[in-house]
Design an enzyme around this catalytic site. Structure first.
Site, PDB file in Angstrom:
ATOM      1  N   SER A 131     115.192  19.967   9.934  1.00 15.38           N
ATOM      2  CA  SER A 131     115.459  19.257   8.674  1.00 15.38           C
ATOM      3  C   SER A 131     116.559  18.254   8.935  1.00 15.38           C
ATOM      4  CB  SER A 131     115.915  20.245   7.595  1.00 15.38           C
ATOM      5  OG  SER A 131     116.415  19.538   6.467  1.00 15.38           O
ATOM      6  N   TYR A 144     120.723  27.506   4.277  1.00 14.23           N
ATOM      7  CA  TYR A 144     119.605  26.691   4.763  1.00 14.23           C
ATOM      8  C   TYR A 144     120.107  25.701   5.809  1.00 14.23           C
ATOM      9  CZ  TYR A 144     115.542  23.544   4.658  1.00 14.23           C
ATOM     10  OH  TYR A 144     114.451  22.775   4.995  1.00 14.23           O
TER      11      TYR A 144
HETATM   12  P1  NAD Z   1     106.176  25.361   1.991  1.00  8.70           P
HETATM   13  O1  NAD Z   1     106.966  26.311   1.179  1.00  8.70           O
HETATM   14  O2  NAD Z   1     105.059  24.602   1.369  1.00  8.70           O
HETATM   15  O3  NAD Z   1     105.613  26.065   3.305  1.00  8.70           O
HETATM   16  C1  NAD Z   1     106.349  27.024   4.037  1.00  8.70           C
HETATM   17  C2  NAD Z   1     105.372  28.077   4.519  1.00  8.70           C
HETATM   18  O4  NAD Z   1     106.101  29.051   5.295  1.00  8.70           O
HETATM   19  C3  NAD Z   1     104.699  28.821   3.356  1.00  8.70           C
HETATM   20  O5  NAD Z   1     103.297  28.740   3.456  1.00  8.70           O
HETATM   21  C4  NAD Z   1     105.228  30.240   3.487  1.00  8.70           C
HETATM   22  O6  NAD Z   1     104.311  31.234   3.095  1.00  8.70           O
HETATM   23  C5  NAD Z   1     105.557  30.321   4.987  1.00  8.70           C
HETATM   24  N1  NAD Z   1     106.515  31.404   5.194  1.00  8.70           N
HETATM   25  C6  NAD Z   1     107.730  31.553   4.613  1.00  8.70           C
HETATM   26  N2  NAD Z   1     108.252  32.744   4.938  1.00  8.70           N
HETATM   27  C7  NAD Z   1     107.357  33.371   5.748  1.00  8.70           C
HETATM   28  C8  NAD Z   1     107.331  34.636   6.382  1.00  8.70           C
HETATM   29  N3  NAD Z   1     108.329  35.522   6.254  1.00  8.70           N
HETATM   30  N4  NAD Z   1     106.256  34.943   7.127  1.00  8.70           N
HETATM   31  C9  NAD Z   1     105.225  34.077   7.254  1.00  8.70           C
HETATM   32  N5  NAD Z   1     105.188  32.852   6.670  1.00  8.70           N
HETATM   33  C10 NAD Z   1     106.248  32.510   5.918  1.00  8.70           C
HETATM   34  O7  NAD Z   1     107.263  24.359   2.582  1.00  8.70           O
HETATM   35  P2  NAD Z   1     107.118  23.012   3.412  1.00  8.70           P
HETATM   36  O8  NAD Z   1     107.850  21.990   2.659  1.00  8.70           O
HETATM   37  O9  NAD Z   1     105.727  22.758   3.868  1.00  8.70           O
HETATM   38  O10 NAD Z   1     108.040  23.411   4.642  1.00  8.70           O
HETATM   39  C11 NAD Z   1     107.622  23.424   5.988  1.00  8.70           C
HETATM   40  C12 NAD Z   1     108.863  23.252   6.841  1.00  8.70           C
HETATM   41  O11 NAD Z   1     109.463  21.984   6.564  1.00  8.70           O
HETATM   42  C13 NAD Z   1     109.947  24.294   6.578  1.00  8.70           C
HETATM   43  O12 NAD Z   1     110.496  24.732   7.800  1.00  8.70           O
HETATM   44  C14 NAD Z   1     110.974  23.530   5.777  1.00  8.70           C
HETATM   45  O13 NAD Z   1     112.268  24.062   5.901  1.00  8.70           O
HETATM   46  C15 NAD Z   1     110.850  22.151   6.377  1.00  8.70           C
HETATM   47  N6  NAD Z   1     111.365  21.077   5.528  1.00  8.70           N
HETATM   48  C16 NAD Z   1     110.820  20.850   4.298  1.00  8.70           C
HETATM   49  C17 NAD Z   1     111.338  19.842   3.493  1.00  8.70           C
HETATM   50  C18 NAD Z   1     110.799  19.559   2.107  1.00  8.70           C
HETATM   51  O14 NAD Z   1     111.400  18.759   1.367  1.00  8.70           O
HETATM   52  N7  NAD Z   1     109.683  20.135   1.700  1.00  8.70           N
HETATM   53  C19 NAD Z   1     112.400  19.053   3.966  1.00  8.70           C
HETATM   54  C20 NAD Z   1     112.920  19.305   5.244  1.00  8.70           C
HETATM   55  C21 NAD Z   1     112.382  20.322   6.013  1.00  8.70           C
END
Ligand code: NAD
Length: 244
Positions: A131, A144
């Protein structure tokens, strides 16, 4: 020739916003993809493995299991993540265990198990979804932020340590992305996600927050041979907005 013909990939967090886009992109370009999430549901993939990344034994075994099912493992995308909100005085022990467990310990375990498999086959590519907040802290999300900083550091360490084995390790570092993770954050605070996203769009020099495909395209680049001379890199993908 598609970029991932003959490649075998494992993607975590595959049922989430960015994960789905990464899986679709890899498969569209010829990869065989094993997906994992707590519930992969009807995700289209060559292998679907439901599981909890907080289960250390599950993580330790997963790369080997995928290599067995797909006949090898060339690409690992550590994409799953959780976000815990609030300043440190409101952070619980459970928040800490969850955040570090999913965002740091699981990628560490998966890298530890995947690298020997990749090295034995002559190399591979690992892409971590970190991130921009792991590069520079945003406000009021200390757990986080520290977890993503740890993942960024892990990326840099492993990128250097395993280059000699042909294993490249890089990270994509998004700012705000239009996914369930972002939308639920608005909902938790009692805000309308559409209105929240419109406000965020106005804060981004390129005029909008990212869609999952904007992040997936960079993750795919890092996984591909086009990034063959990159390892240990932390790539901001932020529309020109460093931290917000
Ligand atoms: P999201 O919540 O849509 O997807 C995250 C996925 O991780 C979910 O499907 C969830 O079920 C899975 N997950 C969480 N805990 C778990 C566990 N214990 N076991 C198995 N699976 C698990 O979020 P996203 O936005 O697609 O995020 C994907 C990545 O991008 C993450 O690492 C997040 O930190 C990073 N990110 C997201 C953003 C944003 O604004 N959305 C910004 C920066 C970084």
């Amino acid at each position: 020739m598609m970029r991932f013909t003959g490649k075998r990939a494992l993607v975590t967090g595959a049922a989430g916003g960015i994960g789905r886009a990464i899986v679709a992109g890899l498969r569209a370009e010829g990869a065989q993809v094993a997906v994992t999430d707590r519930d992969c549901g009807a995700l289209e993939a060559e292998a679907r493995i439901d599981g909890d990344l907080l289960d250390g034994g599950f993580c330790d075994a997963l790369p080997g299991r995928v290599a067995e099912e797909l006949g090898g493992l060339d690409i690992l995308v550590n994409n799953a993540g959780v976000i815990t909100r609030g300043d440190i005085t409101t952070a619980t022990d459970a928040d800490y265990a969850l955040t570090m467990g999913v965002n740091v310990e699981a990628p560490m375990r998966l890298c530890r198990a995947a690298i020997p498999i990749m090295a034995a086959a002559g190399g591979g590519a690992i892409v971590n979804t970190a991130s921009c907040w792991g590069l520079q802290p945003g406000p009021n999300h200390p757990l986080y932020v520290m977890s993503k900083a740890a993942l960024a550091s892990l990326t840099e360490c492993l990128g250097r340590d395993h280059a000699h084995q042909g294993v490249r390790v890089n990270a994509v570092c998004p700012n705000e992305v239009n996914t369930p993770m972002l939308r639920t954050g608005f909902a938790i605070r009692g805000l309308d996600p559409e209105a929240g996203i419109a406000t965020l769009n106005a804060s981004v020099p390129l005029g909008r927050i990212a869609e999952p495909e904007d992040i997936a395209d960079v993750a795919l680049f890092l996984a591909s041979d086009a990034a063959r001379y990159m390892t240990g890199a932390l790539l901001p993908v932020n529309g020109g907005k460093p931290v917000g």
